[in-house]
Design an enzyme around this catalytic site. Structure first.
Site, PDB file in Angstrom:
ATOM      1  N   ARG A  89       2.091   8.470  -0.375  1.00 25.39           N
ATOM      2  CA  ARG A  89       1.244   8.382   0.827  1.00 25.39           C
ATOM      3  C   ARG A  89       1.806   7.323   1.754  1.00 25.39           C
ATOM      4  O   ARG A  89       1.073   6.657   2.469  1.00 25.39           O
ATOM      5  CB  ARG A  89      -0.177   8.014   0.446  1.00 25.39           C
ATOM      6  N   LYS A 109       1.603   3.200   5.517  1.00 21.56           N
ATOM      7  CA  LYS A 109       0.847   3.594   4.320  1.00 21.56           C
ATOM      8  C   LYS A 109      -0.346   4.436   4.790  1.00 21.56           C
ATOM      9  O   LYS A 109      -1.105   3.988   5.647  1.00 21.56           O
ATOM     10  CB  LYS A 109       0.376   2.324   3.609  1.00 21.56           C
ATOM     11  N   ARG A 172       2.928  -2.001   6.881  1.00 18.58           N
ATOM     12  CA  ARG A 172       3.254  -3.142   6.034  1.00 18.58           C
ATOM     13  C   ARG A 172       4.696  -3.562   6.295  1.00 18.58           C
ATOM     14  O   ARG A 172       5.552  -2.729   6.577  1.00 18.58           O
ATOM     15  CB  ARG A 172       3.058  -2.682   4.602  1.00 18.58           C
ATOM     16  N   ARG A 179      11.344  -1.680  -6.206  1.00 17.27           N
ATOM     17  CA  ARG A 179      10.435  -2.074  -7.279  1.00 17.27           C
ATOM     18  C   ARG A 179      11.171  -1.989  -8.611  1.00 17.27           C
ATOM     19  O   ARG A 179      12.230  -1.348  -8.684  1.00 17.27           O
ATOM     20  CB  ARG A 179       9.240  -1.096  -7.316  1.00 17.27           C
ATOM     21  N   ASP A 248       5.732  -0.165 -11.059  1.00 18.24           N
ATOM     22  CA  ASP A 248       5.992   0.332  -9.694  1.00 18.24           C
ATOM     23  C   ASP A 248       5.352  -0.583  -8.649  1.00 18.24           C
ATOM     24  O   ASP A 248       5.572  -0.382  -7.456  1.00 18.24           O
ATOM     25  CB  ASP A 248       5.474   1.765  -9.523  1.00 18.24           C
ATOM     26  N   ASP A 258       1.339  -4.271  -2.941  1.00 16.54           N
ATOM     27  CA  ASP A 258       0.324  -3.290  -3.332  1.00 16.54           C
ATOM     28  C   ASP A 258      -1.012  -3.934  -3.691  1.00 16.54           C
ATOM     29  O   ASP A 258      -1.366  -4.096  -4.854  1.00 16.54           O
ATOM     30  CB  ASP A 258       0.839  -2.378  -4.460  1.00 16.54           C
TER      31      ASP A 258
HETATM   32  P1  AMP Z   1      -0.706   2.685  -6.132  1.00 12.19           P
HETATM   33  O1  AMP Z   1      -2.057   2.812  -6.750  1.00 12.19           O
HETATM   34  O2  AMP Z   1      -0.760   2.362  -4.683  1.00 12.19           O
HETATM   35  O3  AMP Z   1       0.188   1.766  -6.858  1.00 12.19           O
HETATM   36  O4  AMP Z   1      -0.068   4.146  -6.215  1.00 12.19           O
HETATM   37  C1  AMP Z   1       0.413   4.749  -7.399  1.00 12.19           C
HETATM   38  C2  AMP Z   1       1.090   6.050  -7.059  1.00 12.19           C
HETATM   39  O5  AMP Z   1       0.136   7.012  -6.566  1.00 12.19           O
HETATM   40  C3  AMP Z   1       2.160   5.953  -5.981  1.00 12.19           C
HETATM   41  O6  AMP Z   1       3.198   6.856  -6.307  1.00 12.19           O
HETATM   42  C4  AMP Z   1       1.424   6.406  -4.736  1.00 12.19           C
HETATM   43  O7  AMP Z   1       2.293   6.899  -3.763  1.00 12.19           O
HETATM   44  C5  AMP Z   1       0.522   7.486  -5.301  1.00 12.19           C
HETATM   45  N1  AMP Z   1      -0.675   7.688  -4.447  1.00 12.19           N
HETATM   46  C6  AMP Z   1      -1.722   6.859  -4.325  1.00 12.19           C
HETATM   47  N2  AMP Z   1      -2.630   7.366  -3.476  1.00 12.19           N
HETATM   48  C7  AMP Z   1      -2.156   8.539  -3.029  1.00 12.19           C
HETATM   49  C8  AMP Z   1      -2.628   9.546  -2.127  1.00 12.19           C
HETATM   50  N3  AMP Z   1      -3.801   9.426  -1.491  1.00 12.19           N
HETATM   51  N4  AMP Z   1      -1.841  10.617  -1.919  1.00 12.19           N
HETATM   52  C9  AMP Z   1      -0.666  10.754  -2.551  1.00 12.19           C
HETATM   53  N5  AMP Z   1      -0.175   9.849  -3.417  1.00 12.19           N
HETATM   54  C10 AMP Z   1      -0.896   8.752  -3.656  1.00 12.19           C
HETATM   55 MG    MG Z   2       1.917   1.148  -5.769  1.00 15.80          MG
END
Ligand code: AMP
Ligand code: MG
Length: 485
Positions: A89, A109, A172, A179, A248, A258
């Site tokens: 995203r 983002k 951002r 990462r 990640d 993040d």
């Molecule tokens: P995060 O919780 O930000 O660390 O995200 C973990 C993974 O989930 C990453 O690969 C993000 O890109 C993916 N992700 C989180 N929210 C979304 C969303 N709304 N749509 C698509 N991918 C997402």
């Molecule tokens: Mg993340």
């Protein structure tokens, strides 16, 4: 608008990323733009209206010279390896070289689907955007390495979570988005060539002093370990709980990244957890240093083929790095708490003195931020009552205060000033963030603006922001935070 992009990540092998166009926001509206940061990045916004900025940083218009890409990465999430995560995203709009000659990523983002979106919609809700804006800028003001907030834009499009929420895009800025999980993605595919290209890029970008050294990849590993140890010590020193320390979400640069279900503690509790998805408390406050080490072991595994042609020797070197990480963390942590207590020099009993205070604060459910602030005043000659009043019944602070006094010496306004320079008066307390998010959801951004302003100088006790220094009342306490993704 002029942004002088120089997109070095694009010059890496093309399997490291995918080219993606951002989704077009139907009705972009600017929430906030960080003009000071834009200036630092040599982004020229002269003559642009808020609507122009909203179009440019909400995905409606791609700035000239940008080459949006979604980066590939993997990661251990709560201990389980997921070989394919990636920017689901988010998009790297491009890189710039700032006024100081530092390369910085500009990254959207909530900008729509990418080949890495999996089941997600690629969008972001307003709440998490507000939270990341506030907390990342607060971290910066506290002097802790972090990604920055350049812009927040409403898209005019609803996003569906548990309820229907306003959609938003967050811009951002990071010194890079590499990462631990970026290395893991290619290591898991046994794509040694990509791991090496990425490592060389990371060295050139973040550890240029290693280029041409005898073992640059071991140097990279040790450099990341050193920065992460110091970073996590800083988090601990302000009561910060990241909440999702998956591999990640840990950078090679050593910046905090993040800001999902992160939070600052009010009452001190070493096992404090806020994140609704962290059911086992894996990422509890006190677990953070150990998790940092666990994550570094995953980075070491990914880099192993590069470390030494002899794999036994490579493993030995990686293990030595993990031991050093522990040492660096312990030293950085103790140094930080010595400063917080106004102690100069290093003495035998300092570790016990700090630990005993933390035990006392835990027993007495003292507010972490206010307790250190009160000790600062005490060191400057204030009555003990300012500190003891923060502790509830079972805790008896008198013996500890006597020891601290012995170690510290006479009261002095210099010691107080030194302590106040490292013990923040204002932190982004959860209930205040929640308040700002709630109001923003109803299109009232005044709480967000005021909280943001109060956090700009977190070490100052400004009368106009006195209300941001007080802990939540029992009704205001926020016990759970959410990723909101
Ligand atoms: P995060 O919780 O930000 O660390 O995200 C973990 C993974 O989930 C990453 O690969 C993000 O890109 C993916 N992700 C989180 N929210 C979304 C969303 N709304 N749509 C698509 N991918 C997402
Ligand atoms: Mg993340």
């Amino acid at each position: 608008m002029r942004i002088s992009f120089d997109n070095s990540y694009m010059r890496l092998p093309d399997r490291l990323y995918r080219l993606v166009r951002p989704a077009v926001a139907p009705q972009p509206k600017l929430i906030r733009f960080n003009h000071a940061l834009a200036e630092e990045l040599r982004i020229d916004v002269e003559g642009l209206s808020d609507d122009d900025l909203a179009a440019l940083f909400g995905g409606a218009r791609v700035p000239d010279g940008a080459a949006p890409i979604a980066m590939a990465y993997a990661g251990h999430q709560f201990g389980h390896f997921n070989p394919q995560l990636g920017d689901g995203r988010a998009l790297l709009l491009g890189e710039v070289v700032d006024r100081e000659g530092r390369r910085r990523d500009i990254h959207l983002k909530g900008s729509g689907e990418t080949p890495f979106s999996r089941a997600g919609d690629g969008k972001a809700a307003l709440g998490p955007v507000i939270r990341e804006y506030i907390v990342s800028e607060a971290m910066h003001a506290l002097g802790i390495p972090t990604t920055r907030a350049l812009a927040a834009v409403l898209t005019g499009e609803p996003v569906i979570r548990e309820t229907v929420l306003p959609g938003a895009v967050f811009t951002r800025v990071a010194s890079s988005h590499i990462r631990i999980g970026t290395f893991q993605y290619f290591a898991a595919r046994e794509d040694h060539e990509a791991v090496k290209a990425l490592a060389d890029h990371a060295i050139a970008r973040h550890y240029p002093e290693l280029a041409g050294s005898e073992s640059p990849y071991l140097g990279l590993l040790r450099g990341v370990a050193d920065r992460q140890a110091r970073l996590i010590a800083r988090w601990m020193s302000v009561g910060f709980i990241h909440g999702v320390m998956n591999t990640d979400n840990m950078t090679i640069s050593g910046e905090t990244i993040d800001f999902g279900p992160c939070a600052f503690m009010d009452a001190f509790d070493p096992m404090k957890v806020f994140s609704s998805i962290d059911r086992q408390g894996r990422y509890a406050y006190s677990n953070q240093p150990g998790i940092g080490q666990w994550n570094l072991a995953r980075l070491a595994e990914a880099l192993l083929p590069l470390l030494d042609a002899d794999q036994d020797r490579a493993v030995e070197a990686a293990n030595a790095m993990l031991v050093d990480y522990g040492r660096v963390f312990q030293q950085a942590w103790l140094d930080a708490f010595r400063l917080k207590l106004g102690l100069t020099g290093a003495e035998e009993g300092d570790l016990d003195l700090v630990n005993d205070l933390l035990t006392l604060m835990h027993q007495g459910e003292a507010d972490f931020t206010l307790a250190f602030r009160a000790l600062g005043k005490l060191a400057g000659g204030a009555e003990e009552g300012g500190f003891t009043a923060l502790l509830s019944a079972p805790a008896d602070p008198a013996p500890w205060l006597a020891r601290w006094h012995m170690r510290r010496g006479a009261t002095s306004s210099e010691v107080q000033a030194a302590m106040e320079a490292v013990n923040p008066a204002v932190i982004p307390r959860n209930h205040r963030i929640e308040e700002a998010i709630q109001a923003a959801t109803y299109d009232d951004f005044s709480f967000f603006e005021r909280l943001h302003a109060a956090l700009a100088e977190p070490y100052a006790e400004k009368p106009e922001y006195a209300d941001y220094r007080t802990p939540p009342t029992p009704e205001q306490v926020v016990t759970r935070t959410f990723c909101g993704t």
